[in-house]
Write a protein that holds these residues in place. Structure first.
Motif, short mmCIF file in Angstrom:
data_model
loop_
_atom_site.label_atom_id
_atom_site.label_comp_id
_atom_site.label_asym_id
_atom_site.label_seq_id
_atom_site.Cartn_x
_atom_site.Cartn_y
_atom_site.Cartn_z
N GLN A 119 3.65 -106.11 107.11
CA GLN A 119 3.28 -107.50 106.87
C GLN A 119 3.80 -108.03 105.53
N GLU A 120 4.59 -107.23 104.81
CA GLU A 120 5.16 -107.65 103.54
C GLU A 120 6.54 -108.27 103.78
N GLN A 121 6.86 -109.28 102.99
CA GLN A 121 8.14 -109.95 103.12
C GLN A 121 9.26 -109.07 102.58
N ILE A 122 10.37 -109.01 103.32
CA ILE A 122 11.54 -108.29 102.84
C ILE A 122 12.41 -109.26 102.04
N GLY B 227 12.30 -104.49 116.56
CA GLY B 227 10.88 -104.77 116.35
C GLY B 227 10.35 -104.23 115.04
N VAL B 228 11.24 -103.93 114.09
CA VAL B 228 10.84 -103.39 112.79
C VAL B 228 10.49 -104.53 111.83
N GLY C 251 10.48 -116.59 106.02
CA GLY C 251 11.31 -115.41 105.76
C GLY C 251 11.07 -114.31 106.77
N MET C 252 11.53 -113.14 106.43
CA MET C 252 11.43 -111.96 107.29
C MET C 252 10.35 -111.04 106.74
N PHE C 253 9.60 -110.43 107.66
CA PHE C 253 8.47 -109.58 107.28
C PHE C 253 8.50 -108.27 108.04
N VAL C 254 7.94 -107.23 107.43
CA VAL C 254 7.84 -105.92 108.08
C VAL C 254 6.78 -106.01 109.17
N ALA C 255 7.14 -105.59 110.37
CA ALA C 255 6.24 -105.67 111.52
C ALA C 255 5.13 -104.61 111.44
#
Length: 125
Positions: free
Chosen positions: A31-34, A62-63, A71-75
């Motif tokens: 759930q953290e932003q990359i 799905g990672v 932005g993009m986040f860790v799934a």
């Protein structure tokens, strides 16, 4: 600081693996932003499309996932998924060839285990 890449593997795959490594070693948590594509482009001095291609692979697997406009986040479950994939890859790339070579050499399972323990002991000193 110079960041090197392996010439034997496409850079987009290496970028994908670097982000995966950050997830596996808890530098990036679920759930953290990359980092953004722009941040990665600036840091690694790579083409935007190269970075985007690596991130797309992570999305397809799905990672990571995209929050539109954010932005993009860790799934959720990404670390566990990556651990499972890496273990399977480890077996395919290292364990199976090791066992095939050991069989050719007539080595018993106990001998292989003994050698692994010896090597592990050297690493801990």
């Amino acid at each position: 600081m110079t960041i090197s890449f392996d010439n034997n593997k496409p850079i987009f795959l290496q970028m994908k693996e670097r982000i995966e490594d950050q997830i596996l070693n808890d530098q990036l948590k679920e759930q953290e932003q990359i980092p953004s594509t722009t941040e990665l482009v600036n840091f690694y001095k790579l083409n935007h499309l190269t970075i985007a291609k690596g991130i797309k692979l992570l999305v397809d697997a799905g990672v990571v996932y995209k929050k539109r406009g954010v932005g993009m986040f860790v799934a959720e479950g990404a670390k566990e998924k990556l651990l499972q994939q890496r273990k399977e890859l480890f077996v395919d790339e290292y364990v199976l060839p090791l066992m095939q070579e050991a069989k050719k050499l007539g080595m018993a399972e106990e001998e292989i285990v003994h050698l692994m323990k010896q090597i592990k002991g050297r690493e801990q000193t």
